[in-house]
Design a protein around this motif. Structure first.
Motif, PDB file in Angstrom:
ATOM      1  N   SER A 144      -9.501   2.650 -12.460  1.00 45.68           N
ATOM      2  CA  SER A 144      -8.127   2.629 -12.951  1.00 45.68           C
ATOM      3  C   SER A 144      -7.365   3.717 -12.215  1.00 45.68           C
ATOM      4  O   SER A 144      -7.956   4.521 -11.494  1.00 45.68           O
ATOM      5  N   GLU A 145      -6.050   3.748 -12.452  1.00 51.92           N
ATOM      6  CA  GLU A 145      -5.242   4.731 -11.721  1.00 51.92           C
ATOM      7  C   GLU A 145      -4.794   5.847 -12.659  1.00 51.92           C
ATOM      8  O   GLU A 145      -3.869   5.659 -13.446  1.00 51.92           O
ATOM      9  N   TRP A 167      -1.599   8.735 -16.714  1.00 57.99           N
ATOM     10  CA  TRP A 167      -1.822   7.410 -16.114  1.00 57.99           C
ATOM     11  C   TRP A 167      -0.795   7.214 -15.016  1.00 57.99           C
ATOM     12  O   TRP A 167       0.346   7.642 -15.145  1.00 57.99           O
ATOM     13  N   GLN A 168      -1.196   6.571 -13.955  1.00 60.17           N
ATOM     14  CA  GLN A 168      -0.297   6.480 -12.802  1.00 60.17           C
ATOM     15  C   GLN A 168       0.278   5.083 -12.585  1.00 60.17           C
ATOM     16  O   GLN A 168       1.116   4.890 -11.721  1.00 60.17           O
ATOM     17  N   HIS A 169      -0.201   4.111 -13.326  1.00 64.35           N
ATOM     18  CA  HIS A 169       0.347   2.764 -13.131  1.00 64.35           C
ATOM     19  C   HIS A 169       1.322   2.441 -14.256  1.00 64.35           C
ATOM     20  O   HIS A 169       0.992   2.621 -15.427  1.00 64.35           O
ATOM     21  N   GLU A 175      -2.428  -3.669 -15.705  1.00 58.73           N
ATOM     22  CA  GLU A 175      -2.732  -3.862 -14.287  1.00 58.73           C
ATOM     23  C   GLU A 175      -4.207  -4.232 -14.071  1.00 58.73           C
ATOM     24  O   GLU A 175      -4.568  -4.744 -13.004  1.00 58.73           O
ATOM     25  N   TYR A 326      -6.976   6.227  -8.200  1.00 55.76           N
ATOM     26  CA  TYR A 326      -5.802   6.994  -7.768  1.00 55.76           C
ATOM     27  C   TYR A 326      -6.243   8.346  -7.216  1.00 55.76           C
ATOM     28  O   TYR A 326      -5.745   8.815  -6.209  1.00 55.76           O
TER      29      TYR A 326
END
Lengths: 384, 540
Positions: A144-145, A167-169, A175, A326
């Motif tokens: 995951s990102e 979280w980056q998304h 996603e 990420y």
């Protein structure tokens, strides 16, 4: 001397085992998606509902305990995943909330939404609950990102202060559905749940019409389950994995990491083979001999062992069980995300009570399942 | 300090309040009714009287309807710590996660397992085993309350932990201190008794309705008898735990006590405000406007209740912010939790804030030094951190006002709760007396009062939580972590959506629950008439 590393492994084993037990108990959810198609008359649907309805508490409680145990043993996962992959978890929670009232309320007068709505909730829980849990677990292998920086807690300014897990998304978990492998595991869990439900119904129900339909349903669900599962498994074993350097704790990509885990830890390989053999034996012999009712007692433990092993494969042998694509170094391992030595030790002592819990569950389960379920049984008294 | 968008904090708090209050609509009835039905089944097993069995089964059917929605609203609470309070989950998860996990392993499975025997086992297990299952179901539910209240109490009085700068989190060092916290024990009993009272009020009100309708008279009187006695016992016990709770708040959360009492300027021999109105002219804690008008005061009672001495000094909000008053002596086990000035007087807000900032800077520098493997600097920063850590959370607050909870909400909630608590005891005594004199049916208006008190029971128990939780703001962990620094890094729009989702979902389910319960009550236990064999509406 019990080392910190031993406790971290022990607790990853407990989490994996809870995940394995949950995957089997999701037969309740699978069954919820089959009520309409296998039950042709209202009495048949009622019978099917009640046969799994006596067990829904167990699945629900296992899910809650899985969450609680994860929180206690790997709090960084709890804070990173639940806030990060927010929408996936919220959808899972929403459909379990609906399930919790649906058995009790569906046939009660004055229930506001009407019986079909509650049956719809049960179907939705069976479909979305199983698929999304599978897809969420898929990210344990695909990543995951997110970014984790413990120093944020003491930062006075800046984009990320003071939140540790970021979280980056922007889709916050949804996603995961862009990744085919997550879909494969989601569909695997969905069809596994339905297959287990068919085997459970076969074991419990004495009714010629229903039993005839169950044999057809077994084929329709077991085949996609096996295909999706094997595709996911082979793909994962051949894929790159998220390895941890034991010296530096650095996370790096390693070819065939999960395959290597099986080779380097032969116990995992043996467990996986035993588990898969149990599942296939239960399914295949149930198909070959339509009067054989015991398939679920091979396929069920088989599923528990298989899923437990898959989760062990994701976390043991220096593997990052919740990887970040990420920022690889933000990936969660059983070493960098666990509770302290003291807390794990206390919780381990508590875990010795689990066999006692299992014993009374075993007793209660048996007490209610002395005879096969028939349509007449649920015409009177307390039923769903 | 630049902290997160305050809308995230507000909506996250709103969502927690929404979901917790919804959950708490159902849990107390589970706790109370669970014991009452178990008592009735015990009488049935002892006497063999089928009427008691039917009474038990009726209350169990109500219990089942209520229990299902309690489970539904409960699951979100556990996961919400992760979804909306991610920083909190990391910062104290090492301690806070344990009771939640133990709740699952030891309490939820007990409930889940024995409730299936309780509902489905009437003809499948022996009478004795069934009775045991009924008692074990409510034992499981009560144990679940125990563990979650241990967790809650720990947030109000964080014991048995120390801060580990290497992991930048608090870690448990003494499990027993967490479990045996005096706040936890008191909170557990206070909360469980409130559930028992609500269960008693519910049974009393529903039974009164049958008496008014002249239906199920024998059943109704039997139920009222059990409810009245159980209610009296619970109401007396709750006064005792309530007093214990006030004392603990006085020592460990003086700001909460000041807000509960609307006390801005501390006093020796402080009176208890039995009732009064908050003065809308009071705009700041520092102005000299009288905070309460039309007050009915009980002289010196607050000082006595809080500290056991009629002339003891009770600090007000202004004192707590300005510091300089003599800190009351408390149990030496907890004395060093609250740092004081060299002369033993209390620190001001500004001093606490300075300590918090020093601790945070030291942590930041410690982590930088650790990256550079500078062990000498690490040791130096750790000593600064240790010396200032007890006020770590004040470093996140901007101004003194941020440390004051919502006074009107806390003040009025507390008063209404206490007044209702007294009214409940009176009501149970009246019910018991009229039952003893066999005069229940003669006083119709009193039977109506019994019914009207059901919603008041819900109100009182909700207000208890408002006092406990609003009164401790801004802290998620007392003095260590305020709400601003505890939330997740998510958009406020996301929290708004989930807030609306849960508001709609829970409201829909509540409407369904009330509808089903109403129909179930109207249908009644059917003890005096023969149940229609074809009527299967008591099945799911």
């Amino acid at each position: 001397m019990i080392t910190y590393s031993f406790l971290q492994h022990y607790w990853w084993f407990i989490i994996s085992l809870l995940g394995g037990i949950l995957s089997f108990l999701l037969f309740v959810q699978g069954g919820q998606t089959l009520i309409g198609s296998i039950g042709k008359t209202e009495n048949e649907r009622k019978l099917l509902t009640n046969v799994i309805g006596k067990k829904w508490h167990y699945t629900f409680t296992t899910l809650v305990t899985f969450g609680g145990a994860f929180f206690a043993s790997f709090p960084l996962f709890y804070s990173t995943s639940f806030s990060g992959a927010l929408w996936v978890w919220m959808l899972i929670l929403a459909c379990f909330i609906l399930q919790a009232v649906s058995y009790e309320y569906q046939n009660k007068p004055g229930n506001f939404f009407g019986r079909n709505a509650y049956r719809g909730f049960l179907f939705f829980n069976g479909l979305a609950g199983t698929f999304l849990i599978g897809a969420a677990i898929g990210t344990f292998f695909t990543g995951s990102e997110f970014l984790v920086n413990k120093a944020n807690i003491a930062e006075f300014s800046g984009q990320f202060a003071p939140v540790i897990s970021q979280w980056q998304h922007p889709l916050h978990g949804l996603e995961a559905l862009f990744n085919l492998r997550n879909w494969l595991l989601g569909l695997t869990v969905f069809f596994l749940a339905r297959t287990m439900a068919v085997l459970f119904f076969k074991n419990r129900i004495k009714d010629n019409n229903i039993e005839g339909r169950l044999n057809g349903a077994l084929l329709k669900n077991a085949v996609p389950f096996v295909v999706f599962f094997l595709t996911f498994l082979i793909w994962t074993l051949l894929a790159e994995g998220f390895a941890v350097n034991p010296e530096t704790n650095e996370v790096y990509m390693e070819k065939f990491k999960y395959f290597n885990n099986l080779i380097q830890v032969p116990a995992l390989l043996i467990l996986l083979l035993v588990g898969v053999a149990g599942v296939l034996y239960g399914i295949i012999f149930s198909m070959l001999k339509s009067t054989w009712r015991k398939g679920v007692w091979f396929a069920g433990p088989g599923a528990i062992i298989t899923v437990t092993t898959l989760l062990l494969m994701a976390g043991f042998n220096y593997t990052a069980y919740y990887p970040s694509t990420y920022d690889l170094q933000s990936s969660l391992t059983i070493f960098n995300s666990s509770s302290s030595y003291y807390t794990l030790k206390v919780m381990s002592i508590v875990s010795f009570l689990i066999p006692f819990v299992l014993a009374y569950i075993f007793y209660a389960w048996n007490a209610l399942e002395k005879n096969h379920a028939t349509i007449d049984e649920f015409k009177e008294g307390h039923s769903y | 300090m630049e902290l997160l968008n305050s809308a995230v904090v507000d909506w996250s708090r709103g969502q927690f309040a929404l979901t917790a209050m919804y959950h708490w609509l159902f849990v107390p009835l589970t706790l109370g009714l669970g014991v009452i039905q178990a008592i009735m089944e015990t009488i049935y097993v002892k006497t063999g009287d089928e009427k008691w069995k039917k009474a038990t089964k009726f209350w169990m059917s109500i219990f089942g309807i209520n229990f299902a929605i309690g489970v539904a609203t409960g699951i979100i609470l556990e996961f919400q710590f992760g979804t909306n309070w991610s920083n909190y989950s990391y910062f104290v998860g090492d301690i806070f996660g344990a009771p939640l996990a133990i709740e699952g392993i030891l309490a939820f499975f007990m409930e889940a397992t024995f409730i299936s025997i309780m509902f489905f086992g009437w003809n499948k297990v022996s009478k004795g085993v069934h009775l045991a299952a009924t008692w074990l179901t409510i034992t499981g539910a009560t144990l679940s309350a125990l563990w979650i209240l241990i967790a809650n109490a720990w947030m109000q009085l964080p014991l048995g932990m120390e801060f580990n700068p290497l992991t930048a989190r608090n870690e448990m060092i003494d499990f027993w201190a967490v479990v045996s916290s005096p706040v936890a024990i008191n909170k557990f009993f206070h909360t469980v008794y409130s559930g028992w009272i609500l269960g008693s009020l519910f049974v009393l009100g529903v039974s009164a309705w049958y008496l008014l309708k002249k239906r199920e008279v024998d059943f109704a009187i039997k139920s009222i008898r059990i409810a009245a006695i159980f209610g009296i016992i619970s109401s007396v016990l709750i006064i005792w735990t309530g007093h214990g709770s006030a004392k603990q708040v006085a020592y460990h959360q003086p700001m909460k006590l000041a807000a509960m009492e609307g006390l801005y300027e501390g006093k020796s021999g402080a009176p208890l405000i039995a009732w009064g109105f908050l003065n809308p002219e009071k705009k700041s804690y520092a102005d000299n406007v009288e905070p309460i008008v039309l007050a009915v005061k009980l002289p010196k009672v607050l000082s006595w209740m809080a500290f056991g001495e009629a002339d003891a000094f009770v600090p007000g909000i202004k004192d707590i912010i300005d510091g300089g008053y003599e800190v009351p002596k408390i149990d030496p086990r907890y004395q060093d939790r609250v740092p004081v000035r060299a002369d033993g007087t209390a620190l001001s807000f500004d001093e606490k804030k300075a300590m918090g900032q020093r601790a945070q800077t030291a942590l930041s520098n410690f982590l930088k030094a650790e990256k550079e493997k500078d062990t000498v600097a690490m040791a130096e920063y750790k000593s600064i951190l240790d010396a200032n850590y007890k006020n770590f959370g004040y470093g996140y607050l901007d101004k003194a006002e941020d440390s004051i909870p919502n006074v009107p909400l806390t003040f009025y909630s507390f008063r209404i709760m206490v007044i209702l608590g007294g009214a409940f005891l009176l009501l149970f005594l009246i019910a018991a007396y009229l039952d003893w004199k066999k005069q229940l049916h003669k006083f119709k208006w009193i039977l109506w009062v019994f019914i009207l008190f059901i919603p008041l029971g819900y109100l009182a128990t909700q207000l208890g939580w408002v006092v406990a939780e609003v009164g401790r703001q801004p802290w998620t962990i007392q003095d260590i972590l305020p709400v601003q620094a505890a939330v997740s890094g998510i958009q406020s729009s996301s929290v708004k959506i989930t807030f609306i989702l849960f508001a709609v979902l829970f409201t829909g389910l509540l409407i369904a629950e009330i509808g089903i319960m109403k129909r179930q009550i109207v249908k009644g236990p059917k003890i005096e008439e023969k149940a229609d064999k074809n009527d299967d509406s008591d099945t799911y």
